[in-house]
Write a protein that holds these residues in place. Structure first.
Motif, PDB file in Angstrom:
ATOM      1  N   GLU A 184       0.821  -1.206   0.000  1.00  0.00           N
ATOM      2  CA  GLU A 184       0.000   0.000   0.000  1.00  0.00           C
ATOM      3  C   GLU A 184       0.860   1.263   0.000  1.00  0.00           C
ATOM      4  O   GLU A 184       0.485   2.277  -0.586  1.00  0.00           O
ATOM      5  N   ALA A 185       2.030   1.163   0.639  1.00  0.00           N
ATOM      6  CA  ALA A 185       2.896   2.344   0.695  1.00  0.00           C
ATOM      7  C   ALA A 185       3.544   2.618  -0.665  1.00  0.00           C
ATOM      8  O   ALA A 185       3.719   3.773  -1.058  1.00  0.00           O
ATOM      9  N   ALA A 186       3.872   1.555  -1.380  1.00  0.00           N
ATOM     10  CA  ALA A 186       4.589   1.736  -2.638  1.00  0.00           C
ATOM     11  C   ALA A 186       3.642   2.040  -3.798  1.00  0.00           C
ATOM     12  O   ALA A 186       4.017   2.725  -4.749  1.00  0.00           O
ATOM     13  N   PHE A 187       2.441   1.507  -3.705  1.00  0.00           N
ATOM     14  CA  PHE A 187       1.482   1.733  -4.790  1.00  0.00           C
ATOM     15  C   PHE A 187       0.170   2.246  -4.224  1.00  0.00           C
ATOM     16  O   PHE A 187      -0.842   1.542  -4.233  1.00  0.00           O
ATOM     17  N   PRO A 188       0.173   3.497  -3.754  1.00  0.00           N
ATOM     18  CA  PRO A 188      -1.064   4.024  -3.150  1.00  0.00           C
ATOM     19  C   PRO A 188      -2.183   4.056  -4.175  1.00  0.00           C
ATOM     20  O   PRO A 188      -1.956   4.198  -5.378  1.00  0.00           O
ATOM     21  N   SER A 189      -3.401   3.932  -3.661  1.00  0.00           N
ATOM     22  CA  SER A 189      -4.569   3.796  -4.539  1.00  0.00           C
ATOM     23  C   SER A 189      -4.701   4.967  -5.508  1.00  0.00           C
ATOM     24  O   SER A 189      -5.261   4.815  -6.592  1.00  0.00           O
ATOM     25  N   ASP A 190      -4.221   6.146  -5.128  1.00  0.00           N
ATOM     26  CA  ASP A 190      -4.450   7.303  -5.974  1.00  0.00           C
ATOM     27  C   ASP A 190      -3.347   7.502  -7.007  1.00  0.00           C
ATOM     28  O   ASP A 190      -3.431   8.399  -7.834  1.00  0.00           O
ATOM     29  N   ALA A 191      -2.333   6.640  -6.976  1.00  0.00           N
ATOM     30  CA  ALA A 191      -1.216   6.832  -7.903  1.00  0.00           C
ATOM     31  C   ALA A 191      -1.545   6.288  -9.293  1.00  0.00           C
ATOM     32  O   ALA A 191      -1.103   6.816 -10.307  1.00  0.00           O
ATOM     33  N   MET A 203       2.348   4.005 -22.992  1.00  0.00           N
ATOM     34  CA  MET A 203       2.244   2.829 -22.114  1.00  0.00           C
ATOM     35  C   MET A 203       3.603   2.484 -21.513  1.00  0.00           C
ATOM     36  O   MET A 203       3.734   2.282 -20.304  1.00  0.00           O
ATOM     37  N   VAL A 204       4.593   2.392 -22.351  1.00  0.00           N
ATOM     38  CA  VAL A 204       5.924   2.047 -21.855  1.00  0.00           C
ATOM     39  C   VAL A 204       6.392   3.084 -20.842  1.00  0.00           C
ATOM     40  O   VAL A 204       6.869   2.752 -19.751  1.00  0.00           O
ATOM     41  N   ALA A 205       6.222   4.350 -21.183  1.00  0.00           N
ATOM     42  CA  ALA A 205       6.676   5.417 -20.289  1.00  0.00           C
ATOM     43  C   ALA A 205       5.917   5.377 -18.962  1.00  0.00           C
ATOM     44  O   ALA A 205       6.481   5.637 -17.897  1.00  0.00           O
ATOM     45  N   THR A 206       4.636   5.036 -19.021  1.00  0.00           N
ATOM     46  CA  THR A 206       3.844   4.976 -17.793  1.00  0.00           C
ATOM     47  C   THR A 206       4.348   3.869 -16.876  1.00  0.00           C
ATOM     48  O   THR A 206       4.500   4.053 -15.659  1.00  0.00           O
ATOM     49  N   VAL A 207       4.599   2.723 -17.455  1.00  0.00           N
ATOM     50  CA  VAL A 207       5.100   1.624 -16.630  1.00  0.00           C
ATOM     51  C   VAL A 207       6.454   1.995 -16.033  1.00  0.00           C
ATOM     52  O   VAL A 207       6.733   1.726 -14.862  1.00  0.00           O
ATOM     53  N   VAL A 208       7.288   2.617 -16.825  1.00  0.00           N
ATOM     54  CA  VAL A 208       8.579   3.048 -16.301  1.00  0.00           C
ATOM     55  C   VAL A 208       8.373   4.019 -15.143  1.00  0.00           C
ATOM     56  O   VAL A 208       8.977   3.869 -14.072  1.00  0.00           O
ATOM     57  N   ARG A 209       7.502   5.001 -15.347  1.00  0.00           N
ATOM     58  CA  ARG A 209       7.268   5.984 -14.294  1.00  0.00           C
ATOM     59  C   ARG A 209       6.776   5.301 -13.019  1.00  0.00           C
ATOM     60  O   ARG A 209       7.211   5.605 -11.912  1.00  0.00           O
ATOM     61  N   LEU A 210       5.902   4.321 -13.181  1.00  0.00           N
ATOM     62  CA  LEU A 210       5.301   3.658 -12.025  1.00  0.00           C
ATOM     63  C   LEU A 210       6.326   2.817 -11.258  1.00  0.00           C
ATOM     64  O   LEU A 210       6.359   2.830 -10.027  1.00  0.00           O
ATOM     65  N   PHE A 211       7.145   2.088 -12.000  1.00  0.00           N
ATOM     66  CA  PHE A 211       8.037   1.131 -11.339  1.00  0.00           C
ATOM     67  C   PHE A 211       9.440   1.666 -11.092  1.00  0.00           C
ATOM     68  O   PHE A 211      10.204   1.047 -10.353  1.00  0.00           O
ATOM     69  N   ALA A 212       9.774   2.776 -11.715  1.00  0.00           N
ATOM     70  CA  ALA A 212      11.131   3.290 -11.521  1.00  0.00           C
ATOM     71  C   ALA A 212      11.203   4.255 -10.354  1.00  0.00           C
ATOM     72  O   ALA A 212      12.299   4.655  -9.945  1.00  0.00           O
ATOM     73  N   ALA A 213      10.072   4.621  -9.799  1.00  0.00           N
ATOM     74  CA  ALA A 213      10.101   5.485  -8.617  1.00  0.00           C
ATOM     75  C   ALA A 213      10.881   4.773  -7.522  1.00  0.00           C
ATOM     76  O   ALA A 213      10.799   3.559  -7.371  1.00  0.00           O
ATOM     77  N   ALA A 217      16.842   3.404 -13.465  1.00  0.00           N
ATOM     78  CA  ALA A 217      15.695   3.656 -14.341  1.00  0.00           C
ATOM     79  C   ALA A 217      16.141   3.699 -15.798  1.00  0.00           C
ATOM     80  O   ALA A 217      17.171   4.306 -16.112  1.00  0.00           O
ATOM     81  N   PRO A 218      15.396   3.060 -16.676  1.00  0.00           N
ATOM     82  CA  PRO A 218      15.738   3.105 -18.115  1.00  0.00           C
ATOM     83  C   PRO A 218      15.687   4.544 -18.614  1.00  0.00           C
ATOM     84  O   PRO A 218      14.812   5.322 -18.202  1.00  0.00           O
ATOM     85  N   ASP A 219      16.612   4.873 -19.508  1.00  0.00           N
ATOM     86  CA  ASP A 219      16.613   6.241 -20.026  1.00  0.00           C
ATOM     87  C   ASP A 219      15.696   6.353 -21.245  1.00  0.00           C
ATOM     88  O   ASP A 219      15.095   5.383 -21.690  1.00  0.00           O
ATOM     89  N   ASP A 220      15.617   7.581 -21.798  1.00  0.00           N
ATOM     90  CA  ASP A 220      14.683   7.814 -22.895  1.00  0.00           C
ATOM     91  C   ASP A 220      15.013   6.993 -24.126  1.00  0.00           C
ATOM     92  O   ASP A 220      14.116   6.532 -24.831  1.00  0.00           O
TER      93      ASP A 220
END
Lengths: 192, 192, 192, 192
Positions: free
Chosen positions: C62-69, C87-97, C173-176
DNA sequence: ACTTAAACGAGACGGTACGTCGCGTCTTAAA
DNA sequence: TTTAAGACGCGACGTACCGTCTCGTTTAAGT
């Protein structure tokens, strides 16, 4: 008989824990005594303590009444009066020590829950001072020093119980005049 | 004097809690007795209990020794022998009841921590059976029924202590022969 | 619908614990994260945490993936190329935090033991970005933007898996340029 | 080089421990796997295990991916389509085995704590199937079978990641149709 | 045959974290 | 104000597993 396999117990830990238990018992009392605090004071850890004793009661019972303390027998003379006084004084000495005073109420409470512990401490006393006293009283009945209808068990209850209740009611060790009075009372009750 | 404002306490809760405490005390013993369990058994809640009693010891002490139980005075006759036997039997009756047997060791243990409780229960006994006994013994000394050098306090220690230790050592209520033996022992110790 | 009885939960504790968990997760990592340390950092206690979450995994998830994220949906345009890159960028943003990077390996490991947790996090993703992506791909197949025989599930495995493995293998984190290359690879694989 | 002095290691213990580890891993999972249990199952003791491996991760990594398992090279044909399909199938075969499925999440979690282990396992894969695949893709770019701007690293992330995520999300081994779909997707993404 | 040296089994060691329990207090809405 | 309900801070519980150690014993290889 071969030696036990595996790494042997470190006897210094046994000693340090027993000493720490006795000290803390006097300092904070039975109720506020924690295994963690004992471990810290003894320079060891909780698991090392639980490896040796089953819990606080078991540990305290050994710390407060070490096996070698009751090895001081009641010296039987041929005077019942002298011997009864020694019995009373011995019980006082045993239970009025600071460690024992701190331990006894807690141990009595645990006895209700843990019959094994009850039996253990009881057995130890039976083989120590209580046994000596019983034998001496049986002998006194046989030799005519004591009343023929004297019940040695009731007599021992009276000796031990007087001291115990005096300690529980008033907290401080009974003084010599109390010991004299109680010994006189009990002796007159037993003598032929 | 005006009545207290707000909702009055429900006296049925007092009674239900005391009854639940007595029952649970016998069932599980002092150590395993929890306030939450008492509340549940009594159909109420923890705060309602803490509003009435300061804690487990306070509650148990009232449940095991209700105020009207010590209202059974030692009937003073002019025979010291009869009276001593009644004293012993009274103490047995008081402490051998299942609730008392379950409560006493725990309460004794709490005394070490809580002097107020110690004084409270002690005072109650002093005003009850113990006070009666003390007065009777002082009277016996004065009237010559007892030895002039008898210490009434030591004598009371012996009466109460004998019963207490018998209960603690053997767990079950002393039988009549034990009572007879102990009463005889103590009487002979006190009599002139 | 009536309000729950009893003292209500203190929501500030929820927030403080989640914040402390996220912070400590980044500082010491999943393996060295202890409930006691979280409690201390949050200014509360272990029981208060166990009242709210079933254990470390539940709390971290719950701390790493809060419901509002995950409430940041993939904006569907009419260009499949743009959408795949998002899509790819979103997954990166979500998991690279940082929090997610610290949490993911530990959570994956717990999934093996705790299917309920597995299902919970999975369901949350299905209703979030993964659901959006799936819908968009089904639509793309229907509209002829994507190959008619494209398996949307395999495509989503490829998108998420590429990011996940890149993170697990290389840690940062993967780069651009990696994102561009991966998006191009996947797009070409899907396009009609 | 002379032989080591002293009693030589018993190779049967190595084998028994690895077998016990693999069995228990499948039975109870990585998290609930304890060194003591492995030792007991293998009929040996903890020190014998720690003499050979540095800890659970090290041991599991060898039990789940024995050195001779990755000795199955990707057979390079001159058809990129065939080779990509073999790559996907190989990764599936390697990671879908019960032991590997049980080990992988736990090992991934340890990587966060233990970079040495991370590097060790990674290096082994780089010299095995991952290396083969990389070489084949570089070759494909050079020969014009693949797009000139293809990033082999991103492509390998996509192959491995697809399989990994499929396993992590759904738990069971991907079937042939999933393999076909994924291979087709990736091939189209790479081909010239 | 006799040393030497390491591996062996056994199990205790110090240490850390676990998840639970009971305490006595508090906060809420309803009575 | 008391009630039922239940969360609160606190502190201790007893257990589990870690990876290391200390034993006495066994096993080869080198003398």
């Amino acid at each position: 008989m071969t030696t036990a396999p595996g790494r042997p117990r470190d006897r210094r830990i046994d000693r340090a824990v027993l000493a720490a238990t006795a000290d803390l018992l006097v300092e904070v009392g039975y109720a506020d005594l924690t295994i963690a605090a004992i471990a810290e004071r003894a320079g060891t850890t909780k698991p090392a303590i639980y490896r040796r004793w089953s819990g606080k009661a078991d540990l305290v019972h050994e710390a407060a009444f070490p096996s070698d303390a009751d090895r001081v027998p009641v010296p039987a003379t041929d005077s019942l009066a002298d011997d009864v006084r020694v019995m009373v004084a011995t019980v006082v000495r045993l239970f009025a020590a600071p460690v024992a005073r701190a331990a006894v109420p807690g141990l009595l409470a645990e006895f209700a829950t843990d019959p094994a512990l009850h039996g253990a401490l009881l057995g130890r006393f039976r083989e120590g001072p209580m046994g000596h006293a019983h034998a001496r009283l049986v002998d006194a009945v046989a030799s005519g020093q004591a009343r023929p209808d004297l019940d040695p068990v009731a007599a021992i209850d009276a000796i031990g119980g007087s001291v115990l209740l005096a300690l529980l009611l008033r907290g401080d060790a009974p003084d010599d005049s109390w010991i004299d009075g109680t010994a006189a009372l009990l002796l007159k009750g037993m003598a032929a």
